[in-house]
Design a protein around this motif. Sequence first.
Motif, PDB file in Angstrom:
ATOM      1  N   ASP A  51       0.908  -1.097  -0.055  1.00  0.00           N
ATOM      2  CA  ASP A  51       0.028   0.015   0.069  1.00  0.00           C
ATOM      3  C   ASP A  51       0.952   1.123   0.160  1.00  0.00           C
ATOM      4  OD1 ASP A  51      -1.863   1.975   0.300  1.00  0.00           O
ATOM      5  OD2 ASP A  51      -2.665   1.412   2.430  1.00  0.00           O
ATOM      6  N   ASN A  77      -5.510   0.095   0.252  1.00  0.00           N
ATOM      7  CA  ASN A  77      -5.604  -0.779  -1.073  1.00  0.00           C
ATOM      8  C   ASN A  77      -4.235  -1.028  -1.535  1.00  0.00           C
ATOM      9  OD1 ASN A  77      -8.431  -0.360  -1.168  1.00  0.00           O
ATOM     10  ND2 ASN A  77      -8.031   1.712  -2.163  1.00  0.00           N
ATOM     11  N   ASP A  93      -1.149  -1.757  -3.808  1.00  0.00           N
ATOM     12  CA  ASP A  93      -0.694  -1.013  -5.017  1.00  0.00           C
ATOM     13  C   ASP A  93       0.389  -1.967  -5.777  1.00  0.00           C
ATOM     14  OD1 ASP A  93      -2.133   1.289  -4.483  1.00  0.00           O
ATOM     15  OD2 ASP A  93      -0.607   1.821  -3.026  1.00  0.00           O
ATOM     16  N   GLY A 134      -4.029   1.009  -6.848  1.00  0.00           N
ATOM     17  CA  GLY A 134      -5.031   0.390  -6.823  1.00  0.00           C
ATOM     18  C   GLY A 134      -6.249   1.049  -5.948  1.00  0.00           C
ATOM     19  N   ASP A 135      -7.462   0.737  -6.625  1.00  0.00           N
ATOM     20  CA  ASP A 135      -8.517   1.412  -5.859  1.00  0.00           C
ATOM     21  C   ASP A 135      -9.391   0.572  -4.939  1.00  0.00           C
ATOM     22  OD1 ASP A 135      -9.811  -0.223  -7.782  1.00  0.00           O
ATOM     23  OD2 ASP A 135     -11.010   1.460  -8.691  1.00  0.00           O
ATOM     24  N   GLY A 136      -8.708  -0.869  -4.822  1.00  0.00           N
ATOM     25  CA  GLY A 136      -9.237  -1.740  -4.088  1.00  0.00           C
ATOM     26  C   GLY A 136     -10.656  -2.503  -4.772  1.00  0.00           C
ATOM     27  N   HIS A 137     -10.896  -2.246  -5.983  1.00  0.00           N
ATOM     28  CA  HIS A 137     -11.792  -3.249  -6.906  1.00  0.00           C
ATOM     29  C   HIS A 137     -11.273  -3.655  -8.128  1.00  0.00           C
ATOM     30  CE1 HIS A 137     -15.108  -1.170  -4.436  1.00  0.00           C
ATOM     31  NE2 HIS A 137     -14.207   0.156  -4.814  1.00  0.00           N
ATOM     32  N   PHE A 148      -6.046  -7.948  -4.367  1.00  0.00           N
ATOM     33  CA  PHE A 148      -6.354  -6.416  -4.687  1.00  0.00           C
ATOM     34  C   PHE A 148      -7.703  -5.895  -4.606  1.00  0.00           C
ATOM     35  CE2 PHE A 148      -2.586  -7.922  -7.036  1.00  0.00           C
ATOM     36  CZ  PHE A 148      -1.621  -6.979  -6.685  1.00  0.00           C
ATOM     37  N   ARG A 149      -8.730  -6.714  -4.369  1.00  0.00           N
ATOM     38  CA  ARG A 149     -10.188  -6.462  -4.611  1.00  0.00           C
ATOM     39  C   ARG A 149     -10.747  -6.686  -3.078  1.00  0.00           C
ATOM     40  NH1 ARG A 149     -12.862  -9.756  -8.453  1.00  0.00           N
ATOM     41  NH2 ARG A 149     -11.262 -11.330  -7.992  1.00  0.00           N
ATOM     42  N   HIS A 150      -9.910  -6.887  -2.053  1.00  0.00           N
ATOM     43  CA  HIS A 150     -10.632  -7.169  -0.740  1.00  0.00           C
ATOM     44  C   HIS A 150     -11.550  -8.144  -0.664  1.00  0.00           C
ATOM     45  CE1 HIS A 150      -8.465  -3.467   0.475  1.00  0.00           C
ATOM     46  NE2 HIS A 150      -9.119  -2.836  -0.569  1.00  0.00           N
TER      47      HIS A 150
END
Length: 376
Positions: free
Chosen positions: A44, A50, A52, A65-68, A340-342
């Motif tokens: 991160d 998120n 990266d 990254g935006d977490g999605h 990367f997407r939680h």
Amino acid sequence: MTARRSTVFALALLVLAFVGAAQTPVTFLQPESFGSCTSLAAADFNGDGNLDLACAGTTITVWLGDGHGHFHQTPQTLAAANPWIVAGDFNGDGIPDLVVASTIVGGRNQLVLLPGRGDGAFGAPITIVDLPSSNFTALAAADLTRNGRLDLVVAVLPAGDDSGTVEALLGNGDGTFQTPVTTGASAANFTNIAVADFNGDGIPDVISVAIIQFTYTLQVTLGNGEGTFGPPIDTPIPSVPPTFAVADFTGNGLPGVALSGFGANDIYVLEGNGDGAFSPGPVTAGAASAILLAADLNGDGQPDLVMSGMGVALNQGGGVFAPAVWYQNQLGGGGLAGDFRHLGRPDLVVAGDFYVNDGAGAFLAPRSFPTACADC
């Protein structure tokens, strides 16, 4: 036209305009990628929670990254040629940094620290080691002395040689490192190194591939806990230039090794004995290529394999793998797994392409990202 009809008509146009905009191709599905990544690191970097990505090829680029599962590139490009990179907090400020082993501008081979600023950018490089007549062929980071400070392990190859040394650099916790000390092991060119506890004493050990009397050999040097190592423990392996991953592939509770290599068609598993040595394990015949990483891709608690060219082989139990499934990708180094997407499952980045895990260990078509994307 009445006022009411005019309003309805205007709203209809607005809806049509919105739908038309929504149907416009989204930038992150365009056929660009992160680039040709020969080495990757994830952390991160901007503190938003998120994961990266740092991609190292002819230069180093950073993607936030935006977490999605969407990313955008930062404006900063870091100069380096064919680098190895690792991420971690090496100076104790709570912000992830990058360590780069590379040929720096000017032709000198250097190991440098790029201190993270906390916003996705990095400060000026700080030289750790300058090796004008040698090359770095592998790099890893771990707390070798269990003092809470990250240390480095590097494979150093003298110019013109096919085999080099594995050296450890103990971190001081402030971004500086002590003088390199040899682990006593060797490292062949085109192979990797790894750190794991192979004898169960809680102290990190180092594994590499050496060439001994023209035979490829796994070498484990057991850590003593203060940055020194015991003599190499040798295990001969098939005569292909191998890459390997470390995990408990057979379920015996001990770290073992899965390996393959350039021109090989089989996956070899070596089961850990708990003392730094290995015993022969299952061999999975079929299409294989250089192993990039091991991770539990389908949530069954067993480590699976990802290979160069984006081949995925799922562990069926006991270290026996199902036939690999191959996704469209260029052959090459650089592989990384991360949530990367939680969603609690690892997606993959292989050779610069982002692959979305469906949760069962299957992957959707690569999702790629354009350079300098501001809105994806």
